[in-house]
Motif scaffolding. Structure first.
Motif, mmCIF file in Angstrom:
data_model
loop_
_atom_site.group_PDB
_atom_site.id
_atom_site.type_symbol
_atom_site.label_atom_id
_atom_site.label_comp_id
_atom_site.label_asym_id
_atom_site.label_seq_id
_atom_site.Cartn_x
_atom_site.Cartn_y
_atom_site.Cartn_z
ATOM 1 N N GLY A 200 13.996 5.082 33.609
ATOM 2 C CA GLY A 200 14.019 6.648 33.393
ATOM 3 C C GLY A 200 14.705 7.353 34.609
ATOM 4 O O GLY A 200 14.722 8.681 34.512
ATOM 5 N N GLN A 201 15.551 6.671 35.408
ATOM 6 C CA GLN A 201 16.100 7.505 36.458
ATOM 7 C C GLN A 201 17.840 7.486 36.160
ATOM 8 O O GLN A 201 18.412 6.371 35.850
ATOM 9 N N LEU A 202 18.418 8.565 36.052
ATOM 10 C CA LEU A 202 19.485 8.768 35.461
ATOM 11 C C LEU A 202 20.765 8.206 36.232
ATOM 12 O O LEU A 202 21.391 7.479 35.849
ATOM 13 N N SER A 203 20.448 8.078 37.620
ATOM 14 C CA SER A 203 21.488 7.281 38.599
ATOM 15 C C SER A 203 20.998 6.131 39.025
ATOM 16 O O SER A 203 21.279 5.527 40.077
ATOM 17 N N SER A 204 19.811 5.571 38.609
ATOM 18 C CA SER A 204 19.355 4.326 38.913
ATOM 19 C C SER A 204 20.306 3.052 38.822
ATOM 20 O O SER A 204 20.980 2.927 37.983
ATOM 21 N N PRO A 205 20.782 2.787 40.184
ATOM 22 C CA PRO A 205 21.693 1.703 40.025
ATOM 23 C C PRO A 205 21.106 0.343 39.643
ATOM 24 O O PRO A 205 20.050 0.064 39.325
ATOM 25 N N LEU A 206 21.950 -0.374 39.106
ATOM 26 C CA LEU A 206 21.594 -1.830 38.806
ATOM 27 C C LEU A 206 21.664 -2.886 39.862
ATOM 28 O O LEU A 206 22.364 -2.871 40.832
ATOM 29 N N HIS A 207 20.503 -3.964 39.799
ATOM 30 C CA HIS A 207 20.492 -4.876 40.692
ATOM 31 C C HIS A 207 20.702 -6.135 39.925
ATOM 32 O O HIS A 207 20.008 -6.438 39.168
ATOM 33 N N PHE A 208 21.677 -6.914 40.327
ATOM 34 C CA PHE A 208 22.233 -8.062 39.350
ATOM 35 C C PHE A 208 21.803 -9.266 40.106
ATOM 36 O O PHE A 208 21.333 -9.368 41.437
ATOM 37 N N GLY A 209 21.509 -10.157 39.190
ATOM 38 C CA GLY A 209 21.298 -11.752 39.636
ATOM 39 C C GLY A 209 22.709 -12.325 40.041
ATOM 40 O O GLY A 209 23.807 -11.583 39.920
ATOM 41 N N ASN A 210 22.598 -13.522 40.344
ATOM 42 C CA ASN A 210 23.994 -14.096 40.819
ATOM 43 C C ASN A 210 24.812 -14.731 39.820
ATOM 44 O O ASN A 210 25.869 -15.404 39.909
ATOM 45 N N GLY A 211 24.320 -14.621 38.310
ATOM 46 C CA GLY A 211 25.007 -14.916 37.403
ATOM 47 C C GLY A 211 24.880 -16.364 36.760
ATOM 48 O O GLY A 211 24.616 -17.467 37.588
ATOM 49 N N THR A 212 25.459 -16.776 35.709
ATOM 50 C CA THR A 212 25.270 -18.016 35.183
ATOM 51 C C THR A 212 26.947 -18.128 34.780
ATOM 52 O O THR A 212 27.477 -17.329 33.691
ATOM 53 N N ARG A 213 27.610 -19.156 35.004
ATOM 54 C CA ARG A 213 28.842 -19.442 34.740
ATOM 55 C C ARG A 213 28.602 -20.415 33.517
ATOM 56 O O ARG A 213 28.185 -21.514 33.632
ATOM 57 N N LEU A 214 29.018 -20.020 31.979
ATOM 58 C CA LEU A 214 28.708 -20.868 30.976
ATOM 59 C C LEU A 214 30.471 -21.489 30.568
ATOM 60 O O LEU A 214 30.975 -20.438 30.175
#
Lengths: 112, 114
Positions: free
Chosen positions: B97-111
């Motif tokens: 619900g926060q318009l400017s809320s940033p994203l917090h990412f995981g370290n990803g999966t290389r497929l």
């Protein structure tokens, strides 16, 4: 559809040089975020700019939000090898508080 | 503090095989959850996002599906992988619900689909 175009797409410079990365759109954004991503990792937030004309500084990085809130720039002073990475701008997608539109990315390589 | 776990880090699968990538978030409740795919060295393409348990929005019609069986668990699946499914998959969370809320990412999966 909102698009965020970043330029340049790729930049290779030597340590100590200055550079500017641009993030442009034909759409107005309520805010813009800048992320840096290192190889094999997820992007990490650097800064959020909210007000038109706003300037924020993060050590040697200076971020500016355009007066019309359609563009932003990232200026790095005296680049260092640790600045190497993929720089992404992102803004909230119109009509939703839940989604971000990401830019096309600028890959920066800083060499000794 | 909040943390996000994504696994596996790398995966090599043959064409036609199934896929299951898992992501969990700790330290926050009712987060927005996202799956992105990234082509080599480029921007992020949103695949799915979820604002609550069982609520999935699909952004791009394709060979993939997502599920959110628990508040802080997000799963990306495929019944039969295609070569074009190869890529770097990123899970992320944000405050709701926060318009400017940033994203917090995981370290990803290389497929890699072979």
């Amino acid at each position: 559809t909102q698009l965020l175009e970043q330029s340049p797409q790729f930049l290779s410079i030597q340590e100590g040089e200055n550079l500017t990365v641009y993030c442009n759109s034909s759409s107005v954004f309520s805010s813009l975020q800048w992320y840096r991503q290192e190889p094999g990792e997820g992007p990490v937030l650097l800064v959020t700019v909210v007000t038109g004309g706003e300037v924020k500084k993060l050590k040697r990085l200076t971020f500016q939000f355009g007066d019309a809130r359609k563009d932003s720039s990232l200026h790095i002073t005296a680049a260092q090898p640790g600045d190497t990475g993929l720089y992404l701008c992102a803004g909230p997608t119109t009509g939703t508080a839940s989604k971000l539109t990401f830019g096309t990315g600028t890959r920066l390589q800083v060499t000794l | 503090s909040q943390t996000i776990h994504q696994w596996p880090a790398t995966l090599v699968q043959p064409v036609g095989s199934p896929l299951s990538l898992e992501c969990t978030v700790e330290g926050t409740s009712n987060p927005n959850l996202y799956w992105y795919r990234q082509a080599a060295g480029r921007g992020l393409q949103l695949l799915f996002y979820s604002v609550g348990i069982g609520q999935i929005s699909s952004e791009v019609p394709q060979n993939l599906s997502a599920s959110r069986p628990q508040d802080r668990q997000f799963i990306l699946s495929s019944k039969k992988l295609l070569l074009s499914d190869s890529g770097f998959y990123l899970c992320a969370w944000s405050y709701p619900g926060q318009l400017s809320s940033p994203l917090h990412f995981g370290n990803g999966t290389r497929l890699t689909v072979t």
